[in-house]
Write a protein that holds these residues in place. Structure first.
Motif, short mmCIF file in Angstrom:
data_model
loop_
_atom_site.label_atom_id
_atom_site.label_comp_id
_atom_site.label_asym_id
_atom_site.label_seq_id
_atom_site.Cartn_x
_atom_site.Cartn_y
_atom_site.Cartn_z
N VAL A 263 93.86 150.68 -16.87
CA VAL A 263 93.79 149.22 -16.98
C VAL A 263 94.03 148.80 -18.43
O VAL A 263 94.77 147.86 -18.71
CB VAL A 263 92.44 148.68 -16.46
N MET A 264 93.40 149.53 -19.36
CA MET A 264 93.57 149.23 -20.79
C MET A 264 95.01 149.40 -21.23
O MET A 264 95.55 148.59 -21.98
CB MET A 264 92.64 150.10 -21.63
N CYS B 295 90.05 147.85 -9.63
CA CYS B 295 90.07 147.42 -11.02
C CYS B 295 90.49 145.96 -11.13
O CYS B 295 91.14 145.42 -10.24
CB CYS B 295 91.00 148.30 -11.84
N VAL C 40 91.12 142.49 -14.22
CA VAL C 40 91.12 141.86 -15.53
C VAL C 40 90.85 140.38 -15.29
O VAL C 40 91.52 139.76 -14.46
CB VAL C 40 92.48 142.03 -16.25
N LEU D 62 87.63 143.67 -18.56
CA LEU D 62 88.37 144.69 -17.86
C LEU D 62 87.35 145.56 -17.13
O LEU D 62 86.34 145.96 -17.74
CB LEU D 62 89.17 145.56 -18.83
N SER D 63 87.58 145.85 -15.87
CA SER D 63 86.61 146.66 -15.12
C SER D 63 87.33 147.62 -14.18
O SER D 63 88.47 147.37 -13.76
CB SER D 63 85.65 145.78 -14.33
N LEU E 234 89.85 152.88 -15.78
CA LEU E 234 89.70 151.89 -16.84
C LEU E 234 90.69 152.17 -17.97
O LEU E 234 91.26 151.24 -18.54
CB LEU E 234 88.27 151.86 -17.38
N ALA F 18 94.06 140.28 -11.29
CA ALA F 18 94.09 139.60 -12.59
C ALA F 18 93.93 138.11 -12.35
O ALA F 18 94.58 137.55 -11.46
CB ALA F 18 95.40 139.90 -13.31
N PHE G 193 96.97 146.52 -19.78
CA PHE G 193 96.62 145.31 -20.51
C PHE G 193 97.39 145.24 -21.83
O PHE G 193 97.94 144.21 -22.18
CB PHE G 193 95.10 145.29 -20.77
#
Length: 187
Positions: free
Chosen positions: A165-166, A125, A127, A148-149, A162, A3, A169
């Motif tokens: 990650v979402m 991953c 952000v 975001l990847s 992903l 991040a 987030f």
């Protein structure tokens, strides 16, 4: 999860134009989430957009996209603006917000979130929050584009990562700043 944040202002850098012709205000009309094709294609993205536009969120979203940057990878971006003022008046306000958000995101290890991300997974991953100039109606200032990847062993693994990650987030979203009110003087 990696991040980080950066600033891209001036010199032909992209500008967040919040009130574009296809804008859907999810804050006041969350039932319109199905009209956003990216959210329809990715339920985790739809859930993230709803969380970012919820009444308890300090943010609202103006635009997003979802794409495959390379094989076995997925990425998305979301343009974020502060709810109270429609834009950050000064880039330093956006910087403070990014620093707080990154501090909450950086220590998150996705292996703790789900068995799908384990030590044998080749998942990767990140952000990245990018501070940009922003225009929202008659308000001009600054906003944030969140990238975001995720990359996995295959496309399905990347989609799973992903989604995690979402979720992370959304879970790390800084609390809204209470509106300025005259303070009491307790002694």
């Amino acid at each position: 999860m990696e991040a980080d944040w950066e600033v891209e202002i001036g010199g032909g850098a992209p500008v967040i134009e919040a009130d574009w012709p296809g804008f859907i205000d999810l804050r006041s009309r969350p039932e319109r989430i199905g009209e956003i094709s990216e959210a329809a294609a990715s339920p985790p993205l739809g859930a993230l957009l709803l969380a970012l536009n919820a009444a308890v969120s300090p943010l609202w979203t103006s635009k997003c996209d979802l794409w495959e940057p390379e094989p076995d990878a997925l990425a998305c971006y979301i343009d974020l603006l502060p709810w109270e003022e429609k834009v950050f008046a000064k880039w330093q306000q956006a910087e403070t917000f990014c620093r707080e958000y990154v501090a909450k995101l950086a220590p998150i290890a996705l292996t703790e979130c789900s068995p799908a991300c384990n030590s044998e997974s080749s998942a990767d991953c990140s952000v990245v929050l990018v501070i940009r100039q922003a225009i929202a109606g008659s308000s001009e200032g600054f906003g944030i584009t969140a990238y975001l990847s995720a990359k996995g062993r295959d496309q399905a693994d990347a989609a799973t990562v992903l989604a995690l990650v979402m979720t992370a987030f959304s879970g790390a979203l800084p609390a809204p700043t209470p509106p300025a009110t005259p303070g009491s003087k307790l002694q």
